[in-house]
Design a protein around this motif. Sequence first.
Motif, mmCIF file in Angstrom:
data_model
loop_
_atom_site.group_PDB
_atom_site.id
_atom_site.type_symbol
_atom_site.label_atom_id
_atom_site.label_comp_id
_atom_site.label_asym_id
_atom_site.label_seq_id
_atom_site.Cartn_x
_atom_site.Cartn_y
_atom_site.Cartn_z
ATOM 1 N N TYR A 103 0.806 -1.223 0.000
ATOM 2 C CA TYR A 103 0.000 0.000 0.000
ATOM 3 C C TYR A 103 0.843 1.280 0.000
ATOM 4 O O TYR A 103 0.297 2.366 -0.132
ATOM 5 C CB TYR A 103 -0.909 0.039 1.230
ATOM 6 C CG TYR A 103 -1.936 -1.057 1.302
ATOM 7 C CD1 TYR A 103 -2.955 -1.157 0.362
ATOM 8 C CD2 TYR A 103 -1.900 -1.994 2.326
ATOM 9 C CE1 TYR A 103 -3.894 -2.155 0.434
ATOM 10 C CE2 TYR A 103 -2.844 -2.998 2.406
ATOM 11 C CZ TYR A 103 -3.835 -3.079 1.455
ATOM 12 O OH TYR A 103 -4.776 -4.077 1.534
ATOM 13 N N VAL A 142 -6.044 5.520 -1.656
ATOM 14 C CA VAL A 142 -6.063 5.116 -0.257
ATOM 15 C C VAL A 142 -6.091 6.325 0.670
ATOM 16 O O VAL A 142 -6.757 6.306 1.699
ATOM 17 C CB VAL A 142 -4.847 4.222 0.071
ATOM 18 C CG1 VAL A 142 -4.839 3.849 1.555
ATOM 19 C CG2 VAL A 142 -4.848 2.965 -0.786
ATOM 20 N N ASP A 143 -5.404 7.396 0.300
ATOM 21 C CA ASP A 143 -5.277 8.566 1.172
ATOM 22 C C ASP A 143 -6.640 9.207 1.432
ATOM 23 O O ASP A 143 -7.319 9.672 0.501
ATOM 24 C CB ASP A 143 -4.335 9.595 0.538
ATOM 25 C CG ASP A 143 -4.154 10.803 1.419
ATOM 26 O OD1 ASP A 143 -3.425 10.706 2.412
ATOM 27 O OD2 ASP A 143 -4.764 11.851 1.124
ATOM 28 N N SER A 144 -7.044 9.273 2.692
ATOM 29 C CA SER A 144 -8.390 9.729 3.037
ATOM 30 C C SER A 144 -8.624 11.192 2.682
ATOM 31 O O SER A 144 -9.719 11.562 2.236
ATOM 32 C CB SER A 144 -8.645 9.520 4.530
ATOM 33 O OG SER A 144 -8.565 8.157 4.869
ATOM 34 N N GLU A 171 -8.768 3.848 4.982
ATOM 35 C CA GLU A 171 -7.723 3.897 6.012
ATOM 36 C C GLU A 171 -8.243 3.532 7.403
ATOM 37 O O GLU A 171 -7.464 3.088 8.254
ATOM 38 C CB GLU A 171 -7.069 5.272 6.031
ATOM 39 C CG GLU A 171 -6.146 5.491 4.842
ATOM 40 C CD GLU A 171 -5.371 6.791 4.936
ATOM 41 O OE1 GLU A 171 -4.134 6.739 4.829
ATOM 42 O OE2 GLU A 171 -6.001 7.854 5.131
ATOM 43 N N ARG A 206 -8.037 9.089 11.609
ATOM 44 C CA ARG A 206 -8.721 9.051 10.313
ATOM 45 C C ARG A 206 -10.188 9.464 10.468
ATOM 46 O O ARG A 206 -10.750 10.119 9.585
ATOM 47 C CB ARG A 206 -8.626 7.660 9.693
ATOM 48 C CG ARG A 206 -7.205 7.202 9.365
ATOM 49 C CD ARG A 206 -6.535 8.080 8.320
ATOM 50 N NE ARG A 206 -5.887 9.253 8.875
ATOM 51 C CZ ARG A 206 -5.322 10.213 8.142
ATOM 52 N NH1 ARG A 206 -5.353 10.156 6.816
ATOM 53 N NH2 ARG A 206 -4.733 11.248 8.721
#
Length: 408
Positions: free
Chosen positions: A217, A269-271, A296, A312
């Motif tokens: 990831y 993937v990065d919120s 995440e 998150r």
Amino acid sequence: MARCVVLVIDSFGVGAMKDVAEVRPQDAGANTCGHILAQLPQLQLPTLERLGLINALGYRPGAMKPSAAAVWGVAELQHEGGDTFMGHQEILGTRPQAPLRMPFSRVIDKVERALKDAGWQVERRGGELAFLWVNQAVAVGDNLEADLGQVYNITANLSAIPFAEVQKIGRVVREQVLVGRVIAFGGQLADSQRILDAVETKEARFIGINAPRSGAYEKGFQVTHMGYGVDEQVQVPQKLHEAGISTVLVGKVADIVSNPHGRSWQNLVDSQRIMEITLEEFNAHPTVFICTNIQETDLAGHAEDVARYADRLQLVDRNLALLMTAMTQEDCLIVMADHGNDPTIGHSHHTREVVPVLVYQPGMTAARLGVRTTLSDVGATVCEFFGAAPPQNGTSFLSAWQLTGDAR
């Protein structure tokens, strides 16, 4: 003109399903949301609090309070176990079928022959309980994060093999097996040994790669989810397309749900970036359905990291406030989850939990949605919101709260 957003906070359950004692005793007592708030009692999530998160949780383990103005309910999982792939298929209107459960060891001979016949270099690693090591860069074995036996993983070093080739390996595997999902994915690793260093076994029957520990990831992540028995023609994106409504998928939902007529923001993937794209797409369309997944939180659950999970959640909470500010009375927001992943329960798998269903429309009156018996009720509600034909599964709850304008 109207816009509807369904935001799925991956793995954010609010309490164990009633059937866990029978079907998943390891999840007894699970409560992802409740246990996070209990460990961090000063945690503040003001937007989710306003939307009715504590109402859905049913008790107050920290500083947050129930909301008197919320439209809220909870939804049970109709699919077996607690699976992101089937959870999202269910949300978008698929009637879940009982999946086949089988350790990879049961099909390793068949898969090995097929891969060799297709020209791949294949060797077995791991001893008596083995996985496949393909072209010195790709591991094929059990998925250790989802329900054991339902998913197989193909974990690759994309610095050593192109993702298009990994997808070809995935298709060969998919043709040979009947489990619910085959996931072909990878990242750009400095050394393929990182994959081998992340090998784990579970219950002496399952062997595969710990995906987060493999580094897949971290850089250049790409993924394809290959499902079994899912008919895209009966799902929300297709029903909305037939009604002239565009669908935008953002985050992991774009990786796992078919959206041939709309736009899919994949391999994210990065919120923060995911929430920014969601707001950008919302502002760019006078009429649109957007479904967004925040992955995440799920990764933090797998890592059993309460602090990371809470961080998150705070990021999502801040960005939700921005989205709600941009909404008009014709727009609708639904915040939910797909299952649980309690970071405190003592194992790193998904947990079988009911999930919150929190609805916001400017000017709405408070309402209780009750206990929905399937996640598909959300998809059915989205279709009714836009005046489209219903999906295969689910019952709309649109009439449960007072609409303030003609949202269709």
